[in-house]
Design a protein around this motif. Structure first.
Motif, PDB file in Angstrom:
ATOM      1  N   TYR A   1      34.300  18.272  33.569  1.00  0.00           N
ATOM      2  CA  TYR A   1      33.375  17.081  33.373  1.00  0.00           C
ATOM      3  C   TYR A   1      32.993  16.916  32.057  1.00  0.00           C
ATOM      4  CZ  TYR A   1      32.125  17.107  38.313  1.00  0.00           C
ATOM      5  OH  TYR A   1      32.038  17.268  39.817  1.00  0.00           O
ATOM      6  N   GLU A   2      32.844  17.803  30.969  1.00  0.00           N
ATOM      7  CA  GLU A   2      32.682  17.335  29.444  1.00  0.00           C
ATOM      8  C   GLU A   2      33.664  16.609  29.156  1.00  0.00           C
ATOM      9  OE1 GLU A   2      31.418  20.943  27.569  1.00  0.00           O
ATOM     10  OE2 GLU A   2      32.564  20.164  25.678  1.00  0.00           O
ATOM     11  N   ARG A   3      34.903  17.339  29.239  1.00  0.00           N
ATOM     12  CA  ARG A   3      36.230  16.687  28.936  1.00  0.00           C
ATOM     13  C   ARG A   3      36.177  15.204  29.258  1.00  0.00           C
ATOM     14  NH1 ARG A   3      40.555  16.037  31.117  1.00  0.00           N
ATOM     15  NH2 ARG A   3      40.230  17.658  32.536  1.00  0.00           N
ATOM     16  N   VAL A   4      35.987  14.669  30.541  1.00  0.00           N
ATOM     17  CA  VAL A   4      36.289  13.481  31.004  1.00  0.00           C
ATOM     18  C   VAL A   4      34.981  12.453  30.282  1.00  0.00           C
ATOM     19  CG1 VAL A   4      37.599  13.670  33.107  1.00  0.00           C
ATOM     20  CG2 VAL A   4      35.296  13.990  33.195  1.00  0.00           C
TER      21      VAL A   4
ATOM     22  N   LEU B   1      29.233   9.070  42.391  1.00  0.00           N
ATOM     23  CA  LEU B   1      28.820   8.807  43.350  1.00  0.00           C
ATOM     24  C   LEU B   1      28.513   9.848  44.179  1.00  0.00           C
ATOM     25  CD1 LEU B   1      30.565   5.490  43.988  1.00  0.00           C
ATOM     26  CD2 LEU B   1      28.547   5.822  42.603  1.00  0.00           C
ATOM     27  N   VAL B   2      27.317  10.397  44.732  1.00  0.00           N
ATOM     28  CA  VAL B   2      26.988  11.546  45.417  1.00  0.00           C
ATOM     29  C   VAL B   2      26.759  11.164  46.643  1.00  0.00           C
ATOM     30  CG1 VAL B   2      25.750  13.680  45.277  1.00  0.00           C
ATOM     31  CG2 VAL B   2      26.416  12.558  42.932  1.00  0.00           C
TER      32      VAL B   2
ATOM     33  N   THR C   1      35.325  13.097  42.288  1.00  0.00           N
ATOM     34  CA  THR C   1      36.083  14.340  41.986  1.00  0.00           C
ATOM     35  C   THR C   1      37.156  14.454  43.320  1.00  0.00           C
ATOM     36  OG1 THR C   1      34.246  15.419  43.197  1.00  0.00           O
ATOM     37  CG2 THR C   1      34.625  16.166  41.086  1.00  0.00           C
ATOM     38  N   ASP C   2      38.484  14.864  42.948  1.00  0.00           N
ATOM     39  CA  ASP C   2      39.396  14.796  44.062  1.00  0.00           C
ATOM     40  C   ASP C   2      39.792  16.383  44.491  1.00  0.00           C
ATOM     41  OD1 ASP C   2      41.420  14.776  45.533  1.00  0.00           O
ATOM     42  OD2 ASP C   2      43.091  14.192  44.078  1.00  0.00           O
ATOM     43  N   LYS C   3      38.932  16.411  45.682  1.00  0.00           N
ATOM     44  CA  LYS C   3      38.885  17.701  46.370  1.00  0.00           C
ATOM     45  C   LYS C   3      40.128  17.963  47.242  1.00  0.00           C
ATOM     46  CE  LYS C   3      34.052  18.494  45.794  1.00  0.00           C
ATOM     47  NZ  LYS C   3      32.794  18.583  46.298  1.00  0.00           N
ATOM     48  N   GLY C   4      41.159  16.906  47.270  1.00  0.00           N
ATOM     49  CA  GLY C   4      42.290  17.456  47.940  1.00  0.00           C
ATOM     50  C   GLY C   4      42.376  16.347  49.452  1.00  0.00           C
ATOM     51  N   GLU C   5      43.339  16.485  50.299  1.00  0.00           N
ATOM     52  CA  GLU C   5      43.647  15.837  51.398  1.00  0.00           C
ATOM     53  C   GLU C   5      42.376  15.927  52.336  1.00  0.00           C
ATOM     54  OE1 GLU C   5      46.198  14.059  52.936  1.00  0.00           O
ATOM     55  OE2 GLU C   5      46.536  14.110  50.761  1.00  0.00           O
TER      56      GLU C   5
ATOM     57  N   ILE D   1      37.878   3.542  37.560  1.00  0.00           N
ATOM     58  CA  ILE D   1      37.500   4.807  38.293  1.00  0.00           C
ATOM     59  C   ILE D   1      38.311   5.747  37.868  1.00  0.00           C
ATOM     60  CG2 ILE D   1      37.733   5.939  40.790  1.00  0.00           C
ATOM     61  CD1 ILE D   1      37.105   3.260  42.099  1.00  0.00           C
ATOM     62  N   VAL D   2      37.631   7.069  37.455  1.00  0.00           N
ATOM     63  CA  VAL D   2      38.300   8.199  36.848  1.00  0.00           C
ATOM     64  C   VAL D   2      38.205   9.355  37.906  1.00  0.00           C
ATOM     65  CG1 VAL D   2      38.335   9.644  35.082  1.00  0.00           C
ATOM     66  CG2 VAL D   2      38.119   7.146  34.348  1.00  0.00           C
ATOM     67  N   GLU D   3      39.281   9.787  38.407  1.00  0.00           N
ATOM     68  CA  GLU D   3      39.349  11.048  39.268  1.00  0.00           C
ATOM     69  C   GLU D   3      39.304  12.277  38.649  1.00  0.00           C
ATOM     70  OE1 GLU D   3      42.141  10.592  42.699  1.00  0.00           O
ATOM     71  OE2 GLU D   3      41.503   8.419  42.858  1.00  0.00           O
ATOM     72  N   ILE D   4      38.377  13.109  38.781  1.00  0.00           N
ATOM     73  CA  ILE D   4      38.521  14.482  38.309  1.00  0.00           C
ATOM     74  C   ILE D   4      39.316  15.503  39.191  1.00  0.00           C
ATOM     75  CG2 ILE D   4      37.210  16.081  36.988  1.00  0.00           C
ATOM     76  CD1 ILE D   4      34.866  13.946  36.921  1.00  0.00           C
ATOM     77  N   GLU D   5      40.082  16.071  38.737  1.00  0.00           N
ATOM     78  CA  GLU D   5      40.630  16.876  39.975  1.00  0.00           C
ATOM     79  C   GLU D   5      39.811  18.355  39.693  1.00  0.00           C
ATOM     80  OE1 GLU D   5      44.681  19.723  40.495  1.00  0.00           O
ATOM     81  OE2 GLU D   5      44.765  17.895  39.103  1.00  0.00           O
TER      82      GLU D   5
END
Ligand SMILES: C[S@@+](CC[C@H](N)C(=O)[O-])C[C@H]1O[C@@H](n2cnc3c(N)ncnc32)[C@H](O)[C@@H]1O
Length: 256
Positions: free
Chosen positions: A92-95, A109-110, A34-38, A62-66
Motif C-alpha cells: 500500500y505504501e508503494r502504490v 472502497l471498503v 485489492t485484487d484477491k483473485g477469482e 483505478i489502480v489494482e493492488i495484488e
C-alpha cells in the motif's frame, strides 16, 4: 498534501451507499482496489460499478493492488495475520507513493463499513505511522452487513437494555457468551452454530445480503441448522464464494 479516503460502500446493495460517500467519490482522482483473485471478482466488479455510477463528473484511475498471500494454517493465526498485514502495508505504501501525486485524492472502497472486521483501516494507519510517505486520511462510514441483516429480517439487534455481542465463527465456540441473548456472528466459514446446544435458540441468517442472490432463513436453530448448512454449501459451489452473517437469540426475549 496527498489525501486518502476510506469509503464504506455498504455491504451488498449499491443503494446502501450514503450521500457523504457519493460526495467524497466526486473528489477522487485514484481508486485503489485489492485484487484477491477469482473468488472475489464479483466484489471487485461491485466496486467498479460504484465508480462508474458516481464518478462520471471527472476523470479517475483505478489502480489494482495484488493482495499478499496469507498463511491460513489455524495454528499460526495471530502471527500469520500480523505478517500478512506487514506485507500489505509495504505494498500500500508503494502504490500511494507511486500512484498518488501531491494534491491528489485517493480512495479505498471498503465493503460495508471500514471500521467493522476490515483490515484496510489498520494497514493505512500503519503506513501513516511510518511517515515514509505523507498523506492525510479520513473515513466515511458505510452500512454494515449486520445492519443489512437486521433490516432484511425486520428485527432489532438488541433486546431492551441488553448488550450485543459481535464475534467471528472461529471464536463462537470458545467464547460461549453465546447463548445468552444476542450474538452476531461474521466470518464463519464452517457453520459454527452447529456446535451449540440449540433447543431454545433462534437464528436469523442471511447470505449475499442486499444483492439479487440474497438468501434468508429465520427460526429455530434446531430446525434450520441443517437446511442453512445445505443452502450455504450449494450457493457457495454455484457462485464460487459466499458471505453470510447471522444473529443468535435466546427464544422468548423481547427486542426493542
Ligand atoms: C471481512 S468482513 C467485512 C465486514 C464489512 N466491513 C461490514 O461492514 O459488514 C466479511 C464478513 O462480513 C459479512 N458480510 C459482508 N457482506 C455481507 C453480505 N452482503 N451478506 C452477508 N454477510 C456479509 C460476512 O460475515 C463476511 O464473512
Amino acid at each position: 498534501m496527498r489525501r486518502l479516503i476510506l469509503i464504506g460502500i455498504g455491504a451488498g446493495n449499491p443503494d446502501y451507499i450514503t450521500v457523504q460517500a457519493i460526495n467524497a467519490l466526486k473528489q477522487v482522482d485514484v481508486v485503489f482496489v485489492t485484487d484477491k483473485g477469482e473468488e472475489t471478482a464479483d466484489l471487485l466488479r461491485a466496486r467498479k460499478d460504484v465508480c462508474e455510477r458516481y464518478m462520471q463528473a471527472r476523470p479517475y484511475r483505478i489502480v489494482e493492488i495484488e493482495d499478499a498471500k496469507r498463511d491460513r494454517r489455524p495454528d499460526a493465526y495471530q502471527f500469520a495475520v500480523a505478517a500478512w498485514h506487514e506485507k500489505r502495508a509495504a505494498s500500500y505504501e508503494r502504490v500511494i507513493r507511486e500512484q498518488l501525486s501531491e494534491n491528489d485524492v485517493g480512495a479505498f472502497l471498503v465493503w460495508g463499513d471500514p471500521c467493522l472486521y476490515d483490515s484496510t483501516l489498520r494497514i493505512i494507519g500503519q503506513v501513516a505511522a511510518r511517515k515514509t510517505v505523507e498523506f492525510e486520511w479520513e473515513i466515511i462510514p458505510g452500512i454494515t452487513s449486520i445492519q443489512a441483516l437486521a433490516a432484511r429480517h425486520r428485527i432489532s439487534l438488541n433486546e431492551i437494555g441488553e448488550p450485543i455481542h459481535i464475534t467471528t465463527g472461529r471464536r463462537l465456540n470458545d467464547e460461549r457468551p453465546a447463548v445468552g441473548t444476542n450474538v452476531l456472528v461474521m466470518l464463519d466459514g464452517n457453520c459454527a452454530f452447529k456446535t451449540l446446544a440449540n433447543d431454545d435458540i433462534d437464528i436469523f441468517w442471511g447470505a449475499y445480503l442486499g444483492t439479487p442472490d440474497e438468501i434468508l432463513f429465520a427460526g429455530k436453530l434446531s430446525e434450520l441448522g441443517e437446511r442453512i448448512e445445505q443452502a450455504r454449501t450449494s450457493a457457495r459451489s454455484q457462485k464460487g464464494w459466499i458471505m453470510d452473517t447471522y444473529l443468535l437469540r435466546k427464544r422468548g426475549s423481547t427486542a426493542c
